[in-house]
Write a protein that holds these residues in place. Structure first.
Motif, PDB file in Angstrom:
ATOM      1  N   LEU A  21      -6.424 -49.347  71.618  1.00 13.45           N
ATOM      2  CA  LEU A  21      -5.900 -48.609  71.255  1.00 13.45           C
ATOM      3  C   LEU A  21      -4.551 -49.481  72.353  1.00 13.45           C
ATOM      4  CD1 LEU A  21      -7.829 -45.951  72.815  1.00 13.45           C
ATOM      5  CD2 LEU A  21      -7.152 -45.593  70.736  1.00 13.45           C
ATOM      6  N   THR A  22      -4.532 -50.541  72.770  1.00 15.55           N
ATOM      7  CA  THR A  22      -3.138 -51.324  72.595  1.00 15.55           C
ATOM      8  C   THR A  22      -3.530 -52.502  72.852  1.00 15.55           C
ATOM      9  OG1 THR A  22      -4.414 -51.778  75.026  1.00 15.55           O
ATOM     10  CG2 THR A  22      -3.285 -49.882  74.931  1.00 15.55           C
ATOM     11  N   ASN A  23      -3.096 -53.444  72.408  1.00 11.38           N
ATOM     12  CA  ASN A  23      -2.674 -54.589  72.517  1.00 11.38           C
ATOM     13  C   ASN A  23      -3.645 -55.338  73.862  1.00 11.38           C
ATOM     14  OD1 ASN A  23      -1.333 -55.083  70.314  1.00 11.38           O
ATOM     15  ND2 ASN A  23       0.813 -55.015  71.703  1.00 11.38           N
ATOM     16  N   GLY A  24      -3.958 -56.540  73.287  1.00  9.08           N
ATOM     17  CA  GLY A  24      -4.569 -57.805  74.202  1.00  9.08           C
ATOM     18  C   GLY A  24      -3.706 -58.268  75.053  1.00  9.08           C
ATOM     19  N   MET A  49      -9.944 -70.886  86.494  1.00  9.23           N
ATOM     20  CA  MET A  49     -10.226 -69.948  86.461  1.00  9.23           C
ATOM     21  C   MET A  49      -9.652 -69.371  84.713  1.00  9.23           C
ATOM     22  SD  MET A  49     -12.582 -67.758  87.641  1.00  9.23           S
ATOM     23  CE  MET A  49     -12.581 -68.444  89.629  1.00  9.23           C
ATOM     24  N   ARG A  50      -9.457 -68.175  83.924  1.00  8.62           N
ATOM     25  CA  ARG A  50      -9.550 -67.694  83.180  1.00  8.62           C
ATOM     26  C   ARG A  50      -9.777 -66.443  82.615  1.00  8.62           C
ATOM     27  NH1 ARG A  50      -9.893 -67.134  77.335  1.00  8.62           N
ATOM     28  NH2 ARG A  50      -8.259 -68.057  76.372  1.00  8.62           N
ATOM     29  N   HIS A  51      -9.072 -65.693  82.994  1.00  6.65           N
ATOM     30  CA  HIS A  51      -9.063 -64.044  81.825  1.00  6.65           C
ATOM     31  C   HIS A  51      -8.535 -63.508  80.849  1.00  6.65           C
ATOM     32  CE1 HIS A  51     -10.956 -63.944  86.397  1.00  6.65           C
ATOM     33  NE2 HIS A  51     -11.781 -63.491  86.102  1.00  6.65           N
ATOM     34  N   VAL A  52      -8.702 -63.109  79.706  1.00 10.02           N
ATOM     35  CA  VAL A  52      -8.288 -62.477  79.025  1.00 10.02           C
ATOM     36  C   VAL A  52      -8.551 -60.728  78.791  1.00 10.02           C
ATOM     37  CG1 VAL A  52      -7.608 -62.196  76.339  1.00 10.02           C
ATOM     38  CG2 VAL A  52      -7.272 -64.358  77.938  1.00 10.02           C
ATOM     39  N   PHE A  53      -7.961 -60.054  78.393  1.00  7.75           N
ATOM     40  CA  PHE A  53      -8.479 -59.282  78.489  1.00  7.75           C
ATOM     41  C   PHE A  53      -7.826 -57.362  77.277  1.00  7.75           C
ATOM     42  CE2 PHE A  53      -6.720 -60.037  83.079  1.00  7.75           C
ATOM     43  CZ  PHE A  53      -7.795 -59.244  83.538  1.00  7.75           C
ATOM     44  N   MET A  54      -9.164 -56.877  76.403  1.00  6.71           N
ATOM     45  CA  MET A  54      -8.608 -55.756  75.855  1.00  6.71           C
ATOM     46  C   MET A  54      -8.820 -54.533  76.689  1.00  6.71           C
ATOM     47  SD  MET A  54      -7.409 -55.473  72.800  1.00  6.71           S
ATOM     48  CE  MET A  54      -7.839 -57.303  72.076  1.00  6.71           C
ATOM     49  N   LYS A 108     -14.023 -39.913  73.705  1.00 11.06           N
ATOM     50  CA  LYS A 108     -14.519 -38.947  75.039  1.00 11.06           C
ATOM     51  C   LYS A 108     -14.434 -40.103  75.690  1.00 11.06           C
ATOM     52  CE  LYS A 108     -12.634 -34.270  75.177  1.00 11.06           C
ATOM     53  NZ  LYS A 108     -11.301 -34.420  75.686  1.00 11.06           N
ATOM     54  N   THR A 109     -15.073 -41.037  75.054  1.00  7.18           N
ATOM     55  CA  THR A 109     -15.735 -42.929  75.934  1.00  7.18           C
ATOM     56  C   THR A 109     -14.568 -43.873  75.306  1.00  7.18           C
ATOM     57  OG1 THR A 109     -17.944 -41.688  74.875  1.00  7.18           O
ATOM     58  CG2 THR A 109     -17.672 -44.569  75.232  1.00  7.18           C
ATOM     59  N   PHE A 110     -14.496 -44.396  76.436  1.00  4.84           N
ATOM     60  CA  PHE A 110     -13.651 -45.189  76.784  1.00  4.84           C
ATOM     61  C   PHE A 110     -13.748 -46.326  77.074  1.00  4.84           C
ATOM     62  CE2 PHE A 110     -10.987 -41.493  77.003  1.00  4.84           C
ATOM     63  CZ  PHE A 110      -9.911 -41.797  75.753  1.00  4.84           C
ATOM     64  N   GLY A 111     -13.434 -47.600  76.248  1.00  4.51           N
ATOM     65  CA  GLY A 111     -13.674 -49.094  76.829  1.00  4.51           C
ATOM     66  C   GLY A 111     -12.697 -50.109  77.349  1.00  4.51           C
ATOM     67  N   LEU A 112     -13.483 -51.258  77.695  1.00  5.05           N
ATOM     68  CA  LEU A 112     -12.310 -52.202  78.507  1.00  5.05           C
ATOM     69  C   LEU A 112     -13.414 -53.393  78.092  1.00  5.05           C
ATOM     70  CD1 LEU A 112     -10.334 -54.229  80.670  1.00  5.05           C
ATOM     71  CD2 LEU A 112     -11.815 -53.587  82.171  1.00  5.05           C
ATOM     72  N   TYR A 113     -12.910 -54.380  77.874  1.00  4.21           N
ATOM     73  CA  TYR A 113     -12.955 -55.587  77.572  1.00  4.21           C
ATOM     74  C   TYR A 113     -12.709 -56.801  77.888  1.00  4.21           C
ATOM     75  CZ  TYR A 113     -14.900 -60.052  74.719  1.00  4.21           C
ATOM     76  OH  TYR A 113     -15.953 -61.118  74.139  1.00  4.21           O
ATOM     77  N   VAL A 114     -13.555 -57.899  78.310  1.00  5.38           N
ATOM     78  CA  VAL A 114     -12.875 -59.283  79.336  1.00  5.38           C
ATOM     79  C   VAL A 114     -13.913 -60.144  79.505  1.00  5.38           C
ATOM     80  CG1 VAL A 114     -12.584 -59.729  81.704  1.00  5.38           C
ATOM     81  CG2 VAL A 114     -12.740 -57.434  81.717  1.00  5.38           C
ATOM     82  N   MET A 115     -13.109 -60.853  78.553  1.00  5.19           N
ATOM     83  CA  MET A 115     -13.560 -62.906  78.303  1.00  5.19           C
ATOM     84  C   MET A 115     -12.967 -63.409  80.244  1.00  5.19           C
ATOM     85  SD  MET A 115     -14.128 -63.528  74.732  1.00  5.19           S
ATOM     86  CE  MET A 115     -15.145 -64.455  75.466  1.00  5.19           C
TER      87      MET A 115
END
Length: 403
Positions: A159-162, A184-189, A213-220
């Motif tokens: 729904l938003t930019n990464g 250490m590295r993190h990138v998010f959606m 109604k279901t939302f998500g978060l993706y993390v590398m």
């Protein structure tokens, strides 16, 4: 030169590290603060930000899919853990499903070794009976049939930019960035809609996630060195409702790197990243000692975030600021829904290495709560409620090392 050799040896063998101090720690947050720029930079799959880094040295790399169905109460995560300890590479699929709205719901927790795994096109991942695939429309699909108690087919639609912090999202360990021996590295959606099903063949449970109604978060995430050398503690929270999201990812190094803290947060509205604070305080209140582990667990949190509002993130990566703002996420945690003994979830050869390191006893305390409130300094009367997945992770007990 001697310290570089020591760092290289310890990163491979797992031995205790010397005390290099903060001079050997180069965080992404210190760089963006020094540059006096908004920390937020867009992360894209086409730009390879979400590629598996897959370094050849000792590392642990994860791809984690968090989900929360606000209507039915189902929440949890699916995760790929890709590990290289120098002598072999392994991959694991872990899955957690929890529901506080269903009385006596028995949460699902599986951890399954993957076979014949490979990274495809940099960002896709395949194994026997499992696949992670990026689609042309920017969505991300995970399909796993590796464990009959956690069959999942999920599609994450951003729904938003990464988000990544700075142009280079890595924090580096070593004499300098050029002479690094770890990172250490993190990138998010940070905000996605989620569609799909979850099936437990053992109990017959079938979960059809609620559309809209279901939302998500993706993390590398990549820990490009021994995890117990990179961080001694972690704080994580994912707070979400139908209009806002907040993510905190914070870790503290062992004393070998000055007990330094790296704290990154992302706050969104329905369809846009609005702030990415890096000056944060994550305070645990009312800690109670866990007699079985020696660690303490919290009954309440008070997390404060200080950053710059983002004026416009639609045109390019030169993000403009629209003024300073502070957020606060505060409230009770009520119950620990899971205490994860990490050593029970790792392969035996990893366990043999880590168990020989003094005071290393990793445990993750997981909470789910609907009692937290988010406030912001520019809207004094606004109190935002939502659901939150909270984790507090302890890895190295330096109190034992000092005894």
């Amino acid at each position: 030169m001697f310290k570089w050799i020591q760092g290289g040896i310890s990163a491979v063998t797992g031995m205790a590290e010397p005390e290099y101090g903060p001079s050997h720690f180069h965080s992404v947050t210190s760089r963006v603060l020094a540059a006096k720029k908004n920390p937020y930079t867009k992360a894209t799959a086409s730009g390879k930000d979400f590629d598996f880094q897959n370094p050849q040295n000792t590392n642990v790399e994860t791809a984690t899919f968090y989900l929360n169905d606000l209507e039915t109460g189902y929440c949890g995560f699916a995760q790929i853990i890709h590990s290289n300890i120098g002598i072999t590479t392994t991959a694991q699929f872990t899955f957690k499903l929890y529901n506080n709205k269903i009385k006596d719901f028995k949460q699902i927790w599986t951890s399954t070794k993957l076979e014949n795994f490979s990274i495809e096109n940099g960002k896709d991942f395949k194994a026997d009976n499992l696949q992670i695939q990026w689609n042309d429309d920017g969505s991300l699909k995970i399909n796993s049939e590796v464990n009959p108690e956690s069959l999942v087919t999920l599609i994450f639609k951003p729904l938003t930019n990464g988000v990544k912090f700075g142009q280079d999202p890595n924090t580096y360990y070593g004499p300098s960035i050029e002479e690094k021996w770890g990172s250490m590295r993190h990138v998010f959606m940070p905000r996605c809609t989620v569609e799909g099903t979850i099936t437990d063949l053992k109990t017959g449970l079938v979960v059809d996630l609620t559309a809209g109604k279901t939302f998500g978060l993706y993390v590398m995430a990549l820990q490009n060195m021994k995890p117990h050398h990179a961080a001694k503690e972690w704080r994580f929270v994912w707070f979400v409702n139908e209009k806002e999201s907040l993510i905190l990812m914070q870790f503290q190094t062992p004393k070998s790197y000055g007990n330094s803290i790296v704290s990154t947060a992302i706050i969104t509205d329905e369809d846009k990243v609005i702030c990415c604070p890096v000056e944060n305080e994550a305070t645990l209140i009312g800690e109670y000692k866990d007699e079985e582990t020696g660690w303490s667990y919290a009954k309440e949190i008070d997390y404060k975030f200080k950053g710059q509002l983002i004026k416009d993130d639609d045109e390019d990566n030169e993000v403009e600021s629209a003024g300073a703002v502070e957020f606060e996420l505060k409230g009770p945690l009520v119950d620990v829904i899971e205490r994860v003994d990490v050593m029970n979830e790792v392969p035996q050869f990893v366990k043999n290495i880590v168990s020989g390191v003094a005071a290393t006893k990793p445990f993750i305390y997981q909470y789910y709560t609907e009692d937290l409130a988010l406030t912001r300094s520019d809207e004094k009367e606004s109190v935002i409620k939502g659901s939150a997945w909270v984790e507090v992770t302890y890895i190295v007990d330096e109190r034992e090392q000092e005894q």
